[in-house]
Design a protein around this motif. Structure first.
Motif, PDB file in Angstrom:
ATOM      1  N   SER A 126       0.619   6.213 -10.618  1.00 30.69           N
ATOM      2  CA  SER A 126      -0.382   5.102 -11.042  1.00 30.69           C
ATOM      3  C   SER A 126       0.380   3.755 -12.156  1.00 30.69           C
TER       4      SER A 126
ATOM      5  N   ARG B  27       4.976   4.169  -5.104  1.00 28.50           N
ATOM      6  CA  ARG B  27       5.525   5.408  -4.187  1.00 28.50           C
ATOM      7  C   ARG B  27       7.056   5.356  -4.592  1.00 28.50           C
ATOM      8  N   TYR B  28       7.803   6.467  -4.859  1.00 32.69           N
ATOM      9  CA  TYR B  28       9.073   6.821  -4.873  1.00 32.69           C
ATOM     10  C   TYR B  28       9.585   7.611  -3.757  1.00 32.69           C
TER      11      TYR B  28
ATOM     12  N   GLY C 130       2.510   1.279  -3.114  1.00 29.37           N
ATOM     13  CA  GLY C 130       1.509   1.994  -2.478  1.00 29.37           C
ATOM     14  C   GLY C 130       0.942   1.373  -1.361  1.00 29.37           C
TER      15      GLY C 130
ATOM     16  N   ARG D  17       3.978   9.663  -5.930  1.00 22.18           N
ATOM     17  CA  ARG D  17       2.970   8.669  -6.034  1.00 22.18           C
ATOM     18  C   ARG D  17       2.758   8.433  -7.626  1.00 22.18           C
TER      19      ARG D  17
ATOM     20  N   LEU E 118      -0.746   1.319  -7.507  1.00 23.13           N
ATOM     21  CA  LEU E 118      -0.350   2.826  -6.967  1.00 23.13           C
ATOM     22  C   LEU E 118       1.234   2.396  -6.542  1.00 23.13           C
TER      23      LEU E 118
ATOM     24  N   SER F 187       5.563  -0.247   2.483  1.00 27.50           N
ATOM     25  CA  SER F 187       4.482   0.648   2.059  1.00 27.50           C
ATOM     26  C   SER F 187       3.971   1.542   3.232  1.00 27.50           C
TER      27      SER F 187
ATOM     28  N   ARG G 180      -4.825   0.571  -2.096  1.00 27.99           N
ATOM     29  CA  ARG G 180      -4.768   1.429  -3.445  1.00 27.99           C
ATOM     30  C   ARG G 180      -4.179   0.573  -4.530  1.00 27.99           C
ATOM     31  N   CYS G 181      -3.999  -0.794  -4.193  1.00 32.91           N
ATOM     32  CA  CYS G 181      -3.396  -1.765  -5.146  1.00 32.91           C
ATOM     33  C   CYS G 181      -4.516  -2.769  -5.430  1.00 32.91           C
TER      34      CYS G 181
ATOM     35  N   SER H 288       9.380  13.287  -2.572  1.00 30.38           N
ATOM     36  CA  SER H 288       8.663  12.074  -2.745  1.00 30.38           C
ATOM     37  C   SER H 288       7.572  12.002  -3.991  1.00 30.38           C
TER      38      SER H 288
END
Length: 273
Positions: A207, A265-266, A154, A205, A263, A184, A158-159, A203
């Protein structure tokens, strides 16, 4: 996002500094560290994708870059037929130790049949330059009407692992260090779909906290990702391990454990019928 940082000064655990071998000689150990320490950090991502795609007995799942195969094991546990592709010998052997059908490349004789899978996953964090041919291969191996899932970190803000991973860039010198966040940016994954004949289909997100029992486990787990290899080759494995330990200090808890909130994402893509 709640921060895992501790306040005040945290004492470094006492005892001798663990030995971190050179990367070339350490590949089997690094593969085991991936399988035993790091791979489980991505379980929330794997499970979220399988829930979203309703993976079950009617599913045929292929993992491209499946590493030591935990994602495939989870799919098999849902009743799916699974297979994998992993080019690195040490990781492939660990996947086979888990009784998974994993080959070095999909075009190998008697390997994965073409266009035979309802879901092809690319959970491996690849450099952007390598992603296009992998996405094209994923599309080739997907049934018409089936799906391909790509994953990426992500946004770096956010990481909490972002400043720790930056050690790889800082210590790589003149060598090429991979930016784990290059896909990202908004639209970066989506831009890979059309050239492969795929279309976006959703899509999400997820954690994925990186949580380790102690500082040594955190260093070994992060080194097993492969992101730090250029830095180790340029600056030396011992110095990179030392810098990693320093970068992890803000996330070291009073009980000696390490935790960083992240975080991922896919992106789901569909192969048209």
């Amino acid at each position: 996002m709640a921060s895992a940082r501790t306040t005040g000064t945290t004492a470094r655990p006492t005892g001798a500094r663990p030995h971190h071998p050179q990367p070339g000689a350490a590949r089997p150990a690094r593969a085991r560290d991936w399988a035993e320490i790091q791979e489980r950090m991505l379980v929330p991502l794997y499970e979220a994708v399988y829930d979203r795609m309703e993976v079950g007995p009617a599913s045929s799942v292929l993992g491209l870059g499946c590493r030591s195969g935990l994602a495939l094991l989870l799919a098999a546990g849902r009743g799916a037929q699974v297979a994998g592709q992993e080019p690195r010998d040490e990781l492939r052997e660990l996947a086979r130790d888990r009784r998974l059908r994993v080959c070095a490349e999909s075009r190998a004789p008697a390997a994965v049949p073409r266009s035979a899978h309802s879901l092809v996953t690319v959970f491996e964090q690849l450099p952007a330059a390598e992603y296009s041919p992998v996405v094209a291969e994923a599309a080739r191996l997907t049934l018409p009407g089936g799906h391909v899932v790509l994953a990426a970190w992500g946004p770096p803000e956010r990481c909490e692992s972002a400043p720790v991973l930056d050690v790889a860039r800082r210590m790589a010198g003149r060598t090429t260090a991979r930016d784990p966040f290059e896909l990202s940016m908004p639209g970066a994954l989506e831009d890979l779909l059309a050239p492969a004949g795929l279309r976006p289909a959703g899509s999400g997100r997820v954690s994925c906290p990186f949580a380790y029992a102690d500082l040594d486990s955190a260093v070994r787990g992060l080194l097993s990702t492969g992101l730090f290899e250029p830095a180790e080759e340029f600056s030396g494995a011992s110095l990179v391990a030392k810098e990693l330990e320093e970068a992890l200090q803000p996330y070291l808890r009073a009980d000696g454990s390490v935790r960083m909130e992240n975080l991922f994402r896919y992106l789901i893509a569909e192969r048209p019928r």
